[in-house]
Design an enzyme around this catalytic site. Sequence first.
Site, PDB file in Angstrom:
ATOM      1  N   ALA A 180       0.860  -1.182   0.000  1.00 20.87           N
ATOM      2  CA  ALA A 180       0.000   0.000   0.000  1.00 20.87           C
ATOM      3  C   ALA A 180       0.892   1.225   0.000  1.00 20.87           C
ATOM      4  CB  ALA A 180      -0.908   0.005   1.230  1.00 20.87           C
ATOM      5  N   CYS A 181       0.358   2.359  -0.423  1.00 19.78           N
ATOM      6  CA  CYS A 181       1.167   3.575  -0.487  1.00 19.78           C
ATOM      7  C   CYS A 181       1.709   3.908   0.903  1.00 19.78           C
ATOM      8  CB  CYS A 181       0.372   4.728  -1.073  1.00 19.78           C
ATOM      9  SG  CYS A 181      -0.765   5.524   0.072  1.00 19.78           S
ATOM     10  N   LEU A 182       2.816   4.621   0.926  1.00 24.32           N
ATOM     11  CA  LEU A 182       3.528   4.879   2.179  1.00 24.32           C
ATOM     12  C   LEU A 182       2.716   5.700   3.174  1.00 24.32           C
ATOM     13  CD1 LEU A 182       7.097   5.623   0.756  1.00 24.32           C
ATOM     14  CD2 LEU A 182       6.275   3.500   1.807  1.00 24.32           C
ATOM     15  N   SER A 183       1.712   6.416   2.720  1.00 29.70           N
ATOM     16  CA  SER A 183       0.895   7.198   3.654  1.00 29.70           C
ATOM     17  C   SER A 183       0.142   6.306   4.627  1.00 29.70           C
ATOM     18  CB  SER A 183      -0.086   8.093   2.887  1.00 29.70           C
ATOM     19  OG  SER A 183      -0.931   7.319   2.069  1.00 29.70           O
TER      20      SER A 183
END
Length: 289
Positions: A180-183
């Site tokens: 998943a995206c780093l956010s």
Amino acid sequence: MINLSDTDLQAKLQRLKDILTDMGNAVIAYSGGVDSTFLLKVAHDVLGDNVIAVTARSSTYPEREFNEACELVKQIGAKHVVIISEELEIEGFRSNPVNRCYYCKKELFNKIWDIANEHGINHVLDGSNVDDTDDFRPGMKAAHELGVESPLRESGMTKSDIRALSKAMGLPTWNKPSFACLSSRFPYGQPISEKKLSMVEQAEQFLLDKGFIQVRVRYHGDIARIEVAPEERHRFFDEHLMDEIAARFKQIGFAYTALDLAGYRTGSMNEVLKEEMPDERTTTETTAQ
């Protein structure tokens, strides 16, 4: 030729092909992960040059993932468009609210629709599957509002179905760990910045270079909370490895490093929300946390 004895899998695959055939053309939101790679492969087999993969570059998307995605598109032979989608510039995103992913996906899919309209394409697709209803993922609300379609979910495919079919097709992503995206590494309400994202990316890359397969480094201020696959936790009995990790993480900027004893699980940052917002689990996005 796919040789699968599972008639249910064969039926789902044929259903997916029929859905794509009826569409005639499509633009696919493509990250290089298990789901979007499988969808792109089948769509390209069915639609040929009438399918375009669109990948968004941003500070929340690690360089390693972008490079892998570009290489996979080349192997599949599909058209590929790269766009810039800097989430930190989206109003409401940087403060990291609970519905952070809604803002991200709305921005992303609007830009992908621009690509679709430019090429005279009538369908924008994502890679969400049946299993994506099992966690709180508000990005699906944006996808629904913008008319993004999910043919993997429509054909009844689960993550295990997609992995099995990907393996049969010879796709190298069949056993790729979830990403998943780093956010997604930040507790809701804690502001996200380029520096913090870079710290997380560097820390995760160090663990990957050490041979860990499934990795998350959750950002808790001065503390880095490491999640690895449950079967990989035993490696932390190696004191030399622990010293290496602690020293490297300190160089990166973390004062303290901790191991999550439960190991990696999808959406660990959402665990505090499950009693508070049970109805939101129907509004899913496409990637695991």
